[in-house]
Design a protein around this motif. Structure first.
Motif, mmCIF file in Angstrom:
data_model
loop_
_atom_site.group_PDB
_atom_site.id
_atom_site.type_symbol
_atom_site.label_atom_id
_atom_site.label_comp_id
_atom_site.label_asym_id
_atom_site.label_seq_id
_atom_site.Cartn_x
_atom_site.Cartn_y
_atom_site.Cartn_z
ATOM 1 N N ALA A 1 44.992 16.654 -42.742
ATOM 2 C CA ALA A 1 45.773 15.543 -42.193
ATOM 3 C C ALA A 1 44.880 14.339 -41.924
ATOM 4 O O ALA A 1 45.221 13.195 -42.273
ATOM 5 N N GLU A 2 43.715 14.581 -41.327
ATOM 6 C CA GLU A 2 42.794 13.478 -41.041
ATOM 7 C C GLU A 2 42.158 12.938 -42.320
ATOM 8 O O GLU A 2 41.942 11.728 -42.465
ATOM 9 N N THR B 1 44.924 26.858 -39.603
ATOM 10 C CA THR B 1 45.248 25.762 -38.688
ATOM 11 C C THR B 1 44.194 24.665 -38.763
ATOM 12 O O THR B 1 44.519 23.468 -38.794
ATOM 13 N N ASN B 2 42.930 25.063 -38.799
ATOM 14 C CA ASN B 2 41.855 24.072 -38.880
ATOM 15 C C ASN B 2 41.903 23.297 -40.192
ATOM 16 O O ASN B 2 41.683 22.075 -40.214
ATOM 17 N N ASP C 1 51.165 12.662 -37.416
ATOM 18 C CA ASP C 1 52.289 13.573 -37.316
ATOM 19 C C ASP C 1 53.636 12.917 -37.526
ATOM 20 O O ASP C 1 54.655 13.565 -37.469
ATOM 21 N N SER C 2 53.711 11.608 -37.718
ATOM 22 C CA SER C 2 55.015 10.983 -37.858
ATOM 23 C C SER C 2 54.909 9.752 -38.719
ATOM 24 O O SER C 2 53.840 9.250 -39.014
ATOM 25 N N GLY C 3 56.069 9.233 -39.127
ATOM 26 C CA GLY C 3 56.110 7.996 -39.882
ATOM 27 C C GLY C 3 56.231 8.243 -41.365
ATOM 28 O O GLY C 3 55.969 9.309 -41.877
ATOM 29 N N VAL D 1 52.593 20.314 -40.657
ATOM 30 C CA VAL D 1 52.144 21.700 -40.823
ATOM 31 C C VAL D 1 51.261 22.123 -39.656
ATOM 32 O O VAL D 1 51.422 23.213 -39.093
ATOM 33 N N HIS D 2 50.323 21.258 -39.293
ATOM 34 C CA HIS D 2 49.421 21.586 -38.188
ATOM 35 C C HIS D 2 50.196 21.768 -36.889
ATOM 36 O O HIS D 2 49.898 22.666 -36.087
#
Length: 451
Positions: free
Chosen positions: A355-356, A348-349, A434-436, A330-331
């Motif tokens: 995510a983090e 966005t923030n 972002d992946s995996g 998404v980010h």
């Protein structure tokens, strides 16, 4: 560009487009000021009108600037343009701040929670269906158009009610009923060579910029967008401190993702940024991520009562990693042009923070499984495949320590990061970022399977 409905798009059948059996027309909010969501929508409507006024002033000033050759007039117009552009920027910032006001859509009675991102409804102006429909009935079908005044009035009342739908299932039914009527009208009355002769006027949900088209597909697409937006508001209002609330929230966000995907796949050449392919793809991914977050919250409720069960902690690590993966996507979508140009920066923030955050939760639950849980004999050996690569061609991962003291040192010290391997190694937190993907099978939500 004119919004077009792709010919292979699936419409709504005639049976589903019939009015209610009792002949009644469902109503929306009687007044904008009766409730907090209504007040928010009323504020958005006023901002849209002000933005539309400033845009008209800017267009007139730009035309005058190009038409005149008088130096004094050009300087005066240039000064006026600077004022208008400044006002437009302030109005758009206020609209963006209003779009990020998630407090009114959060459930009451909860403590500090991570907010969800609901989407505001598209606003529209009143529309006169009577004149074009009566003319069409008289000219094309050879019947007296005035004999259908009651039915036409019901259609107008239905559209008027959809401008202020309630934030619940009744509001969704209202929008779905009007969308079905539009599909019925499109199939029976209009064709590519015969347009309704109406000017459909809708405001962009993100920027407030007005857009106008005579294509019925624009009206249908805007109503479908509002169906998805209303699902996001319903999902954000659920109480995720109980299992029932998390289930309802996840379902609402999945339905929102499905609405945006249907709109993206079946309509093209959108006249407003919020209905462009890039925006709809981002919104679909955002709703998938929020649904995945609700699934994680639902799993966290029973697991928090038994933190010493190793399989539960490993499953939580896997699910948290999947949520982190979704928010990473998404980010990335939010940071790409042209979406980043008109999207609120706080969205966005927030996607980046989530995510983090969930990546850290994946590490935490993996460490809990190693340090605090009390697995049965042989349990860790059975779960060791979580830390091993998914293919035999990759190098083996670290050996899972069997002694409790070794596990505590590895989970509590700096070496704990080695337990949560990279996506290539298939660890329980694979996909953080972002992946995996995660290694254990779980409730992994995808756009195609669950949207």
């Amino acid at each position: 560009m004119i919004l077009e409905e792709r010919p292979d798009g699936q419409g709504t059948g005639e049976e589903s487009s019939r009015p209610q059996d009792d002949g009644s027309i469902r109503k929306g909010y009687g007044s904008f000021v009766q409730n907090q969501p209504g007040q928010l929508q009323s504020h958005r409507a006023r901002l849209h009108q002000q933005i539309s006024k400033e845009l008209r002033m800017r267009t007139g000033a730009e035309n005058l600037y190009r038409a005149t050759s008088n130096t004094w007039v050009r300087e005066t117009v240039a000064l006026e343009l600077s004022y208008v552009n400044s006002n437009l920027q302030l109005l758009k910032e206020e609209l963006a701040e209003l779009s990020t006001s998630v407090d009114v859509d959060q459930p009451e009675g909860e403590g500090i929670t991570i907010p969800m991102i609901p989407l505001g409804l598209k606003e529209t102006k009143e529309l006169d269906w009577a004149t074009p429909l009566k003319e069409l009935i008289s000219e094309h079908f050879g019947e007296d158009g005035t004999s259908f005044e009651t039915e036409i009035q019901e259609l107008e009342d239905l559209r008027q009610a959809t401008r202020t739908p309630s934030r619940d299932e009744a509001g969704l039914d209202l929008l779905a009923a009007y969308y079905s009527q539009l599909c019925f009208l499109d199939a029976r009355f209009f064709s590519p060579s015969r347009s309704p002769g109406l000017l459909f006027h809708w405001y962009d949900s993100l920027t407030g910029v007005p857009a106008q088209q005579r294509a019925l597909a624009f009206e249908k697409g805007s109503v479908l967008f509002n169906i998805g937006a209303l699902h996001t508001q319903i999902g954000a209002r659920q109480d995720c401190s109980c299992t029932e609330g998390t289930n309802h929230a996840a379902e609402a966000f999945q339905r929102a993702a499905g609405a945006f995907r249907l709109l993206r796949e079946n309509f093209s050449h959108a006249p407003s940024p919020d209905m462009s392919a890039a925006s709809l793809s981002m919104l679909e991914q955002l709703m998938i991520a929020q649904a995945q977050e609700c699934i994680f919250k639902g799993l966290l409720l029973p697991a928090s009562a038994t933190p010493d069960i190793c399989p539960d902690q490993l499953q939580l690590a896997q699910e948290a990693a999947q949520v982190a993966t979704e928010y990473g996507l998404v980010h990335r979508a939010m940071a790409q042009p042209p979406v980043r140009d008109y999207l609120p920066a706080s969205w966005t923030n927030l996607a980046h923070v989530k995510a983090e955050h969930f990546c850290a939760l994946a590490h935490y639950h993996a460490a809990m499984a190693l340090c605090e849980s009390h697995p049965a004999k042989g349990e860790l050996a059975r779960q060791e495949h979580v830390f091993q690569p998914s293919t035999p061609h990759e190098p083996l991962g670290p050996t899972l320590p069997q002694h409790p003291e070794d596990r505590r040192k590895l989970g509590g010290g700096a070496a704990a990061s080695h337990l949560v391997q990279s996506p290539a190694q298939g660890g329980p937190a694979a996909g953080c970022g972002d992946s995996g993907t995660a290694a254990l099978p779980g409730q992994v939500l995808t756009a195609r399977a669950r949207g």
